[in-house]
Design a protein around this motif. Structure first.
Motif, PDB file in Angstrom:
ATOM      1  N   ASP A 233       0.794   2.776 -12.460  1.00  0.00           N
ATOM      2  CA  ASP A 233       1.959   3.648 -12.626  1.00  0.00           C
ATOM      3  C   ASP A 233       2.902   3.222 -13.732  1.00  0.00           C
ATOM      4  N   SER A 234       2.849   1.948 -14.121  1.00  0.00           N
ATOM      5  CA  SER A 234       3.889   1.389 -14.984  1.00  0.00           C
ATOM      6  C   SER A 234       4.108   2.118 -16.306  1.00  0.00           C
ATOM      7  N   PRO A 235       3.074   2.595 -17.003  1.00  0.00           N
ATOM      8  CA  PRO A 235       3.324   3.289 -18.259  1.00  0.00           C
ATOM      9  C   PRO A 235       3.488   4.795 -18.109  1.00  0.00           C
ATOM     10  N   ILE A 236       3.492   5.274 -16.863  1.00  0.00           N
ATOM     11  CA  ILE A 236       3.522   6.718 -16.637  1.00  0.00           C
ATOM     12  C   ILE A 236       4.938   7.173 -16.327  1.00  0.00           C
ATOM     13  N   ILE A 237       5.504   7.985 -17.234  1.00  0.00           N
ATOM     14  CA  ILE A 237       6.848   8.504 -17.047  1.00  0.00           C
ATOM     15  C   ILE A 237       6.872   9.387 -15.791  1.00  0.00           C
ATOM     16  N   GLY A 238       7.813   9.110 -14.913  1.00  0.00           N
ATOM     17  CA  GLY A 238       7.912   9.837 -13.654  1.00  0.00           C
ATOM     18  C   GLY A 238       7.333   9.057 -12.498  1.00  0.00           C
ATOM     19  N   ALA A 239       6.387   8.183 -12.772  1.00  0.00           N
ATOM     20  CA  ALA A 239       5.793   7.343 -11.726  1.00  0.00           C
ATOM     21  C   ALA A 239       6.438   5.961 -11.753  1.00  0.00           C
ATOM     22  N   GLY A 240       6.100   5.153 -12.763  1.00  0.00           N
ATOM     23  CA  GLY A 240       6.660   3.811 -12.849  1.00  0.00           C
ATOM     24  C   GLY A 240       8.091   3.761 -13.323  1.00  0.00           C
ATOM     25  N   LEU A 241       8.541   4.810 -14.009  1.00  0.00           N
ATOM     26  CA  LEU A 241       9.904   4.829 -14.567  1.00  0.00           C
ATOM     27  C   LEU A 241      10.348   6.259 -14.789  1.00  0.00           C
ATOM     28  N   TYR A 242      11.626   6.512 -14.519  1.00  0.00           N
ATOM     29  CA  TYR A 242      12.208   7.804 -14.873  1.00  0.00           C
ATOM     30  C   TYR A 242      13.713   7.649 -15.020  1.00  0.00           C
ATOM     31  N   GLY A 256       0.184   0.621  -7.997  1.00  0.00           N
ATOM     32  CA  GLY A 256       0.556   1.783  -8.786  1.00  0.00           C
ATOM     33  C   GLY A 256      -0.078   3.085  -8.365  1.00  0.00           C
ATOM     34  N   GLU A 257      -1.278   3.019  -7.805  1.00  0.00           N
ATOM     35  CA  GLU A 257      -1.949   4.245  -7.397  1.00  0.00           C
ATOM     36  C   GLU A 257      -1.120   5.041  -6.394  1.00  0.00           C
ATOM     37  N   GLU A 258      -0.464   4.333  -5.472  1.00  0.00           N
ATOM     38  CA  GLU A 258       0.349   5.021  -4.469  1.00  0.00           C
ATOM     39  C   GLU A 258       1.645   5.559  -5.065  1.00  0.00           C
ATOM     40  N   VAL A 259       2.162   4.883  -6.076  1.00  0.00           N
ATOM     41  CA  VAL A 259       3.361   5.379  -6.766  1.00  0.00           C
ATOM     42  C   VAL A 259       3.023   6.644  -7.543  1.00  0.00           C
ATOM     43  N   ILE A 260       1.869   6.648  -8.189  1.00  0.00           N
ATOM     44  CA  ILE A 260       1.445   7.825  -8.950  1.00  0.00           C
ATOM     45  C   ILE A 260       1.285   9.025  -8.027  1.00  0.00           C
ATOM     46  N   ARG A 261       0.690   8.811  -6.872  1.00  0.00           N
ATOM     47  CA  ARG A 261       0.427   9.919  -5.948  1.00  0.00           C
ATOM     48  C   ARG A 261       1.702  10.613  -5.469  1.00  0.00           C
ATOM     49  N   THR A 262       2.810   9.883  -5.481  1.00  0.00           N
ATOM     50  CA  THR A 262       4.076  10.481  -5.043  1.00  0.00           C
ATOM     51  C   THR A 262       5.036  10.740  -6.204  1.00  0.00           C
ATOM     52  N   VAL A 263       4.591  10.474  -7.436  1.00  0.00           N
ATOM     53  CA  VAL A 263       5.474  10.569  -8.622  1.00  0.00           C
ATOM     54  C   VAL A 263       6.804   9.899  -8.262  1.00  0.00           C
ATOM     55  N   ARG A 288       7.712   8.426   2.064  1.00  0.00           N
ATOM     56  CA  ARG A 288       6.734   9.442   1.638  1.00  0.00           C
ATOM     57  C   ARG A 288       5.344   8.813   1.512  1.00  0.00           C
ATOM     58  N   ILE A 289       5.291   7.592   0.995  1.00  0.00           N
ATOM     59  CA  ILE A 289       4.011   6.895   0.868  1.00  0.00           C
ATOM     60  C   ILE A 289       3.404   6.654   2.240  1.00  0.00           C
ATOM     61  N   ILE A 290       4.242   6.253   3.187  1.00  0.00           N
ATOM     62  CA  ILE A 290       3.756   6.001   4.546  1.00  0.00           C
ATOM     63  C   ILE A 290       3.230   7.286   5.178  1.00  0.00           C
TER      64      ILE A 290
END
Length: 342
Positions: A233-242, A256-263, A288-290
């Protein structure tokens, strides 16, 4: 005949008077202890190594500098720290023995830049900024990102240190990837395990400058011994950072996979837009992840960190052990134990 504009206006007022006050009354108030003085600069970042990173960022902020410059300078510290095996040079390699780095950066205007799967370049956060400022794109990856970096004056160097290579060769004996929760934080972890290996830390940093503008940065070497080509998720705007300069900013760390799934980071900012405090917004994002994967959530770590336009900050994580660093006029090297669900 009723005037259409007057009718719509009265209808809007009526809907606000009936429905909105109920939701507003349930919103978390913004007046709570985790706050910097109004109009005062502040920088926050993830994990123990955020303390040193914040001090570098503070050198920019205390002199009236821009938040964007502060976050770039700040995260460059762990990128160059050979003892930090989860960010920058010296980071753990993938399962084929290659160190690949990811990073993104975002400013107060909504401009953003990102790079992923970059080899042989230490300060990928600066490459991400160059992508933002010199190209029409948001993200460059792999060979193309490295080529762009070299064309813009960055120097190639070997990122695999003897310590990380040794850990990789030890891992190869069994070749099993299984993240171990909480070994990344030795001060607050309930599991006092030796070493700093096999973790999935990221440094995410958020800053508010004296002009009231926000920026953020995120950089990592990703999961240790990940599959070749894996990007979290780290380089993905909206996931790792916004960052939204009207509301606030958020960043994430962990699987990161779980962060990406929830943006995740975008979600945190949007919750703050609705009136949530930074801490409550981070908690809702974790929940939300849970809700999506309740069983898996007990086996992994994800943490969110947020800063709003008023200088208020907060965090929440799945598991115990997450910490974040705060630096402002009152406190220069504070490390705070983040709250968690489990």
């Amino acid at each position: 005949m009723i005037n259409r504009r007057a009718f719509l206006k009265s209808g809007l007022v009526g809907s606000l008077s009936i429905g909105s006050f109920t939701s507003l009354s349930s919103m978390a108030p913004f007046n709570y202890p985790n706050r910097s003085k109004k109009n005062a600069p502040i920088v926050i970042s993830t994990w123990d190594f955020g303390v040193a990173a914040n001090l570098a960022a503070w050198e920019v902020l205390k002199n009236g500098g821009r938040a964007l410059d502060a976050v770039e300078q700040g995260v460059m510290v762990p990128e160059a720290d050979l003892k930090n095996q989860t960010v920058g040079k010296g980071g753990f390699p993938d399962r084929d023995g290659y160190v690949t780095l990811d990073a993104c950066i975002m400013d107060e205007f909504g401009n953003c830049g990102s790079v992923a799967a970059v080899e042989n370049i230490t300060h990928v956060i600066s490459v991400a900024r160059q992508v933002m400022e010199k190209t029409p794109h948001v993200m460059l990856v792999g060979v193309g990102a490295r080529q762009f970096a070299l064309e813009n004056g960055f120097k190639e160097e070997n990122l695999l240190t003897p310590e990380s290579e040794k850990a990789w060769k030890e891992w190869l004996k069994e070749g099993e990837y299984k993240p171990i929760i909480n070994i990344e934080n030795q001060r607050f972890s309930p599991n006092k395990l030796p070493g700093n290996q096999y973790n999935h830390d990221t440094i995410g940093m958020l800053a508010l400058d004296a002009n009231g503008n926000l920026s953020g940065a995120c950089t990592t070497s990703g999961m240790a011994f990940k599959m070749r080509g894996r990007v979290g998720d780290s380089p993905i705007i909206g996931a790792g950072l916004y960052v939204d300069n009207e509301i606030g900013g958020a960043t994430a760390t962990g699987v990161g996979e779980e962060v990406i799934r929830t943006v995740g980071s975008f979600l945190v900012v949007e919750l703050m837009r609705q009136g949530y405090s930074p801490e409550d917004a981070c908690k809702e994002a974790v929940e939300r992840i849970i809700k999506k994967k309740p069983e898996k959530a007990k086996e992994i770590q994800v943490g969110f960190l947020a800063l709003n336009k008023n200088g208020e900050y907060g965090s929440y994580a799945l598991q115990q052990g997450f910490s974040y660093a705060v630096c402002n006029q009152e406190k220069q090297d504070t490390l705070i134990k983040g709250k968690s669900i489990y």
